[in-house]
Design a protein around this motif. Structure first.
Motif, short mmCIF file in Angstrom:
data_model
loop_
_atom_site.label_atom_id
_atom_site.label_comp_id
_atom_site.label_asym_id
_atom_site.label_seq_id
_atom_site.Cartn_x
_atom_site.Cartn_y
_atom_site.Cartn_z
N VAL A 231 0.80 -1.23 0.00
CA VAL A 231 0.00 0.00 0.00
C VAL A 231 0.83 1.28 0.00
N GLN A 232 2.12 1.18 0.25
CA GLN A 232 2.91 2.41 0.32
C GLN A 232 4.36 2.12 -0.04
N LYS A 249 -5.11 2.66 -2.02
CA LYS A 249 -6.11 1.94 -1.26
C LYS A 249 -6.33 0.60 -1.96
N PRO A 250 -6.24 -0.52 -1.25
CA PRO A 250 -6.42 -1.81 -1.90
C PRO A 250 -7.77 -1.91 -2.61
N GLY A 252 -8.73 -5.09 -3.88
CA GLY A 252 -9.16 -6.47 -3.73
C GLY A 252 -10.33 -6.62 -2.78
N ILE A 253 -11.17 -7.65 -3.02
CA ILE A 253 -12.38 -7.82 -2.23
C ILE A 253 -12.10 -8.12 -0.76
N LEU A 254 -10.92 -8.65 -0.45
CA LEU A 254 -10.61 -8.95 0.95
C LEU A 254 -10.40 -7.70 1.78
N PHE A 255 -10.19 -6.56 1.13
CA PHE A 255 -9.89 -5.33 1.86
C PHE A 255 -11.00 -4.30 1.77
N GLN A 256 -12.15 -4.70 1.26
CA GLN A 256 -13.26 -3.76 1.12
C GLN A 256 -14.05 -3.65 2.42
#
Length: 256
Positions: A231-232, A249-250, A252-256
Motif C-alpha cells: 500500500v505504500q 487503497k487496496p 481487492g475484495i478482501l480489503f473492502q
C-alpha cells in the motif's frame, strides 16, 4: 480471468509507478504470457515513447499493490543502490488468521529459499544460506469468528463461504467447524526484503495469510485472493534526489 488493468500513479523519463492487480506476474519467461513488464512496454509504445523497462523490485504474482519501475539504466542503478542501503520504505496491508494479544510487534527469523520449489522456510540462524528477515506489524482491526463467517466471507467471497458451508466435517457438523476462525488486519513494515517474507514469517508465527495456497494449510480448494497488498512505497528520485511517496487503497475484495 486475470485482470490486466492497472493505474499509473506517476511517470516521467526516469521511472514509472503503478498499482498492480493480483494474479499478474511482474516478469515471466513463459512465451506468450503477459506480465507487468510487457503490459507497460505496450503502454509506452502506444504513446510513441521508448519502451525500456527495468525491474527494480517485485511483488509475488497473487499480491496486489504498488510497483516502481526504472526507465533507464542510470535510474535502475540508483534504485539498486537504495535497495542495498535499505532506504526504500515499503508498507503492506495483510489479512491473516487468528487474533493477536499485542497491538504491535516485531518478527525476526532466518529464511532459506528453495529455488526448485519457489518457496522459502524458517531455519536456524547458523544454517548455510539462511538470511535474516525482519518486519514490524501493527494491528489495524480484528474480526470475530462469527463476523468472519457470516458477514465477511458471505459478502466478500461467496465461493469460499459456500465451500465452508457445504463441506461437512467427519462428525457431520458444518458452519462454525469449517470457519476460518477470527481474522486480523495488519499494517506491516518490511525492514528486509526476502523471498515471500511476509507470507513465510506470518505462517511460521501461526497467522497464515488468507488465500495463501503455498503457506496456509487451511486454504480451501477454491479460488480465493491472497490477503496481502503493498500500500505504500517511498524512495528518492533517481535523478533529482527528491523524496517520492506513493500510497494506494487496496482494490481487492478482501480489503473492502
Amino acid at each position: 480471468m486475470i485482470d490486466f488493468t492497472m493505474d499509473i500513479l506517476y511517470e516521467d523519463e526516469d521511472l514509472l509507478v503503478c498499482h498492480k492487480m493480483p494474479g499478474i506476474p511482474v516478469q515471466t519467461a513463459q512465451v506468450g504470457r503477459q506480465d507487468m513488464v510487457s503490459v507497460l512496454q505496450n503502454y509506452l509504445a502506444q504513446k510513441g515513447e521508448r519502451s525500456e523497462i527495468y525491474v527494480i523490485h517485485r511483488l509475488d504474482q497473487p499480491v496486489e499493490g504498488i510497483l516502481a519501475f526504472a526507465r533507464t539504466k542510470i535510474a535502475a542503478a540508483s534504485f539498486s543502490q537504495q535497495l542495498q542501503a535499505k532506504s526504500i520504505g515499503k508498507r503492506y496491508y495483510a489479512l491473516v488468521e487468528g487474533i493477536f494479544t499485542e497491538n504491535s510487534g516485531t518478527l525476526e527469523d532466518y529464511l532459506l529459499r528453495d529455488g526448485r520449489s519457489n518457496t522459502s522456510r524458517v531455519v536456524p540462524s547458523g544454517q548455510k544460506g539462511a538470511k535474516l528477515a525482519r518486519l514490524s506489524y501493527t494491528v489495524k482491526k480484528s474480526i470475530t469468528e462469527e463476523e468472519a463467517f457470516v458477514a465477511f466471507w458471505k459478502q466478500a467471497c461467496p465461493n469460499y463461504f459456500n465451500y465452508r458451508n457445504n463441506s461437512a466435517s467427519p462428525d457431520g457438523s458444518r458452519h462454525k467447524s469449517h470457519s476460518a476462525g477470527p481474522l486480523t488486519y495488519l499494517s506491516i513494515q518490511l525492514e528486509t526484503g526476502r523471498h515471500h517474507q511476509i507470507r513465510v514469517q506470518m505462517a511460521h508465527a501461526g497467522h497464515p495469510l488468507i488465500g495463501d495456497k503455498k503457506y496456509n494449510p487451511n486454504c480451501p480448494p477454491v479460488y480465493l485472493p491472497i490477503g496481502l497488498c503493498s500500500v505504500q512505497i517511498s524512495f528518492l528520485h533517481p535523478r533529482t534526489g527528491r523524496q517520492m511517496d506513493f500510497s494506494v487503497k487496496p482494490k481487492g475484495i478482501l480489503f473492502q
